[in-house]
Design an enzyme around this catalytic site. Structure first.
Site, short mmCIF file in Angstrom:
data_model
loop_
_atom_site.label_atom_id
_atom_site.label_comp_id
_atom_site.label_asym_id
_atom_site.label_seq_id
_atom_site.Cartn_x
_atom_site.Cartn_y
_atom_site.Cartn_z
N PHE A 150 42.15 40.55 40.40
CA PHE A 150 41.26 39.43 40.88
C PHE A 150 41.00 38.04 39.94
O PHE A 150 40.80 37.24 40.46
CB PHE A 150 39.86 40.04 41.37
CG PHE A 150 38.75 40.00 40.35
CD1 PHE A 150 37.90 39.00 39.85
CD2 PHE A 150 38.63 41.20 39.65
CE1 PHE A 150 37.17 38.99 38.87
CE2 PHE A 150 37.66 41.22 38.57
CZ PHE A 150 36.94 40.02 38.15
N LYS A 174 51.78 42.14 46.16
CA LYS A 174 50.29 42.74 46.57
C LYS A 174 49.35 42.14 45.72
O LYS A 174 48.93 42.64 44.74
CB LYS A 174 50.36 44.44 46.31
CG LYS A 174 49.40 45.05 47.51
CD LYS A 174 47.95 44.77 47.60
CE LYS A 174 47.22 45.50 46.22
NZ LYS A 174 45.94 44.83 46.22
N ARG A 178 40.57 40.83 46.67
CA ARG A 178 39.20 40.40 46.28
C ARG A 178 39.28 38.86 46.63
O ARG A 178 38.48 38.06 46.93
CB ARG A 178 38.40 40.68 45.15
CG ARG A 178 37.95 42.09 45.08
CD ARG A 178 37.33 42.51 43.97
NE ARG A 178 38.07 43.15 43.12
CZ ARG A 178 37.70 43.88 41.88
NH1 ARG A 178 36.31 43.41 41.44
NH2 ARG A 178 38.40 44.61 41.34
N SER A 227 42.77 47.10 35.88
CA SER A 227 42.22 47.96 34.75
C SER A 227 42.93 48.99 34.12
O SER A 227 44.04 49.58 34.62
CB SER A 227 41.01 48.11 35.51
OG SER A 227 41.44 48.92 36.69
N CYS A 282 40.76 38.91 30.77
CA CYS A 282 41.22 39.89 29.66
C CYS A 282 41.47 39.51 28.38
O CYS A 282 41.55 40.21 27.48
CB CYS A 282 42.59 40.57 30.29
SG CYS A 282 43.88 39.35 30.06
P1 NAD Z 1 41.61 46.73 39.33
O1 NAD Z 1 42.55 47.57 38.56
O2 NAD Z 1 40.72 47.10 39.88
O3 NAD Z 1 42.90 46.09 40.55
C1 NAD Z 1 43.94 45.57 40.04
C2 NAD Z 1 45.06 45.96 41.25
O4 NAD Z 1 44.94 47.37 41.42
C3 NAD Z 1 44.55 45.23 42.66
O5 NAD Z 1 45.53 44.74 43.12
C4 NAD Z 1 44.02 46.39 43.39
O6 NAD Z 1 44.03 46.15 44.77
C5 NAD Z 1 44.70 47.54 42.67
N1 NAD Z 1 44.06 48.91 42.78
C6 NAD Z 1 42.53 49.00 42.61
N2 NAD Z 1 42.37 50.33 42.54
C7 NAD Z 1 43.35 50.94 42.98
C8 NAD Z 1 43.62 52.40 43.03
N3 NAD Z 1 42.62 53.34 42.83
N4 NAD Z 1 45.09 52.81 43.20
C9 NAD Z 1 45.92 51.69 43.11
N5 NAD Z 1 45.63 50.47 43.24
C10 NAD Z 1 44.34 50.08 42.99
O7 NAD Z 1 41.49 45.74 38.32
P2 NAD Z 1 40.55 44.27 38.67
O8 NAD Z 1 39.22 44.48 38.65
O9 NAD Z 1 41.24 43.43 39.99
O10 NAD Z 1 41.09 43.11 37.48
C11 NAD Z 1 40.34 43.14 36.17
C12 NAD Z 1 41.00 44.21 35.29
O11 NAD Z 1 42.45 43.51 35.05
C13 NAD Z 1 40.41 44.06 33.93
O12 NAD Z 1 40.48 45.52 33.44
C14 NAD Z 1 41.22 43.10 33.09
O13 NAD Z 1 40.90 43.31 31.66
C15 NAD Z 1 42.28 43.47 33.49
N6 NAD Z 1 43.22 42.42 33.25
C16 NAD Z 1 44.57 42.59 32.21
C17 NAD Z 1 45.28 41.52 32.09
C18 NAD Z 1 46.33 41.89 31.01
O14 NAD Z 1 47.18 41.06 31.00
N7 NAD Z 1 45.92 42.92 30.18
C19 NAD Z 1 45.11 40.30 32.61
C20 NAD Z 1 44.18 40.18 33.50
C21 NAD Z 1 43.22 41.26 33.96
#
Ligand code: NAD
Length: 499
Positions: A150, A174, A178, A227, A282
């Site tokens: 998000f 996908k 949010r 995450s 991040c």
């Molecule tokens: P999230 O992991 O909750 O969601 C990311 C994606 O995964 C979304 O599209 C979501 O629909 C999907 N998802 C969520 N739960 C799932 C499940 N149980 N099974 C399969 N798919 C699922 O992350 P978020 O809250 O949207 O984003 C924030 C996180 O992303 C933070 O941890 C941040 O550090 C990380 N992030 C990392 C980077 C990087 O480059 N390392 C960059 C941006 C954000």
């Protein structure tokens, strides 16, 4: 008036038939402003089928023509920057200026990818044996998929699909459920730029859609950002289903402040990096490691001053420094970490828990927060909070600071603030993190380098964007050729050599 999103499949909007949907908030007011469908398997199937159908012709389109479409797309993003930023702010909450900055960082990846034909050109070795040449090509993989978080609803999709399509792949995106609207607008602009039907498809959803992507037999590769627990799950599931995968996870980025640093400048840089986008980056600095109590006292005083002065409010209003958190669930999670930090014994020198916006009391606003005297055993230190929370850890030496970073589970970004070139160089060489800033608080690499952390911040061998993305999105083919003129073929029963 609320809105309901459709999927974007085969070049067209397609209303969802799924009975499941999720609410979209305006985090600045707390209102529900729309709904996003949560796709079932058949809708993912349709998107993949459209991408599969578009693949052969798109893969055969000369790279320079693919790049020209991307070039038009780049121009359209520039022309629609204000609108795109407004869409990001409406669903994410970050300020318009911050949203624009993030879109421009994504745009830079599109610009880089316009030159991708240069990276796709392969290599040729003449006369590797008598009358024999050898050459290598990079060919597209097929249908690629992207699953995005998000916190950067424009930039991270732009890290993924331009690289995939310029390499000749087709794509299924996908986006985060949010704040999915910006992805829809970007894909509309890509079609306006002349993309053939089906080259990019957007399917909205949650775990059901993600699992359908990870196990789909017609998807060749998956890019994921989100995450750490989900990144690890995505990597393992995609690999188990025979896919190439790059999955990027969470972070806890430390900035070290050396005794010789300009403390005021450093404190200002760290405050921006900790509280910008309400800490939902991040690459946000979430831990400041001060070397010596003298540095720590000055640093805490200056950051506390900055934190209290922050102008907090709706991201679409002028002169706002920090918007709200993205959803009520995320607000509750960040707040619970603040309570936990107090229980754990850290000193909450700036407490933003009770902040309420007078005009928007239902918005998901939190004030900035600074914890001093944080220790490595505390959960607020070990875990990613992803909110406007800065932890200050006091240590007595540079090696103690380095050891903290090197033993932390995450290794996304880090920074050192110093005037001493030797210390900075040594730190940059020894630190266990993928992206390092020297007097730069948020060292996100430019588009012609690649982005990627280390340790539990990444589940991939290759970085995102830059030349590593071209490698990820293509497979190598090496051809050894001999033409029969003059040299007669003979049966050979031993391993061929160059002799
Ligand atoms: P999230 O992991 O909750 O969601 C990311 C994606 O995964 C979304 O599209 C979501 O629909 C999907 N998802 C969520 N739960 C799932 C499940 N149980 N099974 C399969 N798919 C699922 O992350 P978020 O809250 O949207 O984003 C924030 C996180 O992303 C933070 O941890 C941040 O550090 C990380 N992030 C990392 C980077 C990087 O480059 N390392 C960059 C941006 C954000």
């Amino acid at each position: 008036m609320t809105y309901t999103l459709s999927h974007h499949i085969d070049g067209q909007l397609q209303a969802s038939n799924s009975p499941r949907k999720s609410e979209l908030y305006n985090p600045a007011t707390g209102e529900i402003i729309g709904h996003v469908p949560l796709a079932d398997l058949s809708e993912v199937d349709k998107a993949v089928a459209a991408a599969k159908k578009a693949f052969p012709a798109w893969a055969d389109t000369p790279p320079v023509k693919r790049a020209r479409t991307l070039f038009k797309f780049k121009t359209l993003i520039e022309q629609n920057l204000e609108e795109l930023a407004m869409i990001v702010t409406r669903e994410h909450g970050k300020t318009i200026e911050d949203a624009k900055g993030s879109i421009i960082r994504g745009l830079e990846v599109v610009e880089f990818m316009c030159g991708a034909p240069n990276l796709l050109k392969g290599s040729f070795s003449d006369e590797v044996g008598p009358g024999i040449d050898c050459y290598s090509l990079r060919q597209p993989l097929g249908v690629c998929a992207g699953i995005t978080p998000f916190n950067f609803p424009a930039m991270i999709p732009l890290w993924m699909f331009p690289a995939a399509i310029v390499c000749g792949n087709t794509f299924v995106l996908k986006p985060s459920e949010r704040d999915p609207s910006c992805s829809m607008r970007l894909v509309e602009l890509a079609y306006e730029a002349g993309l053939p039907q089906g080259v990019i498809n957007v399917v909205h959803g949650d775990k059901v859609a993600v699992d359908a992507i990870l196990t789909h037999p017609d998807i060749a590769a998956v890019s994921f950002v989100g995450s750490t627990p989900i990144a690890e799950y995505v990597q393992q599931t995609a690999i188990a289903h025979g896919k190439r995968v790059q999955a990027f996870g969470g972070a806890k980025n430390h900035a070290i402040i050396m005794p010789d640093a300009d403390v005021e400048q450093t404190a200002d840089a760290i405050a921006g990096a900790a509280f910008g986008s309400c800490g939902q980056r991040c690459m946000a600095v979430s831990v400041a490691v001060a070397i010596g109590d003298e540095v720590a006292d000055k640093l805490v005083a200056r950051i506390a001053e900055q934190a209290k002065r922050l102008r907090i409010g709706p991201g679409n209003q002028p002169n706002i420094d920090m918007g709200p958190l993205v959803t009520p669930q995320h607000y509750a999670k960040v707040k619970s970490y603040l309570d936990l930090g107090v229980e754990e014994g850290a000193k909450l020198v700036v407490d933003g828990r009770d902040f309420k916006h007078t005009d928007y009391p239902n918005g998901f606003y939190l004030g900035a927060n600074v914890f001093d005297h944080v220790t490595p055993s505390m959960r607020i230190y070990k875990e990613e909070i992803f909110g406007p929370v800065l932890c200050i850890v006091r240590v007595s030496s540079e090696s103690e600071a380095l050891n903290l970073i090197n033993t932390h589970q995450y290794g996304n970004g880090t920074a050192i603030f110093t005037r001493d070139g030797d210390s900075a160089r040594e730190f940059a060489r020894r630190v266990q993190a993928g992206m390092v800033g020297i007097n730069v608080a948020i060292p996100v690499p430019v588009a012609f380098h690649s982005f990627g952390g280390w340790k539990r911040s990444i589940f991939s061998d290759l970085g995102m964007y830059g030349s590593e993305s071209v490698q990820f999105n293509t497979k190598l083919k090496t051809i050894t050729a001999r033409w029969p003129t003059g040299i007669r073929h003979q049966s050979a029963y031993v391993m061929p050599t160059h002799e």
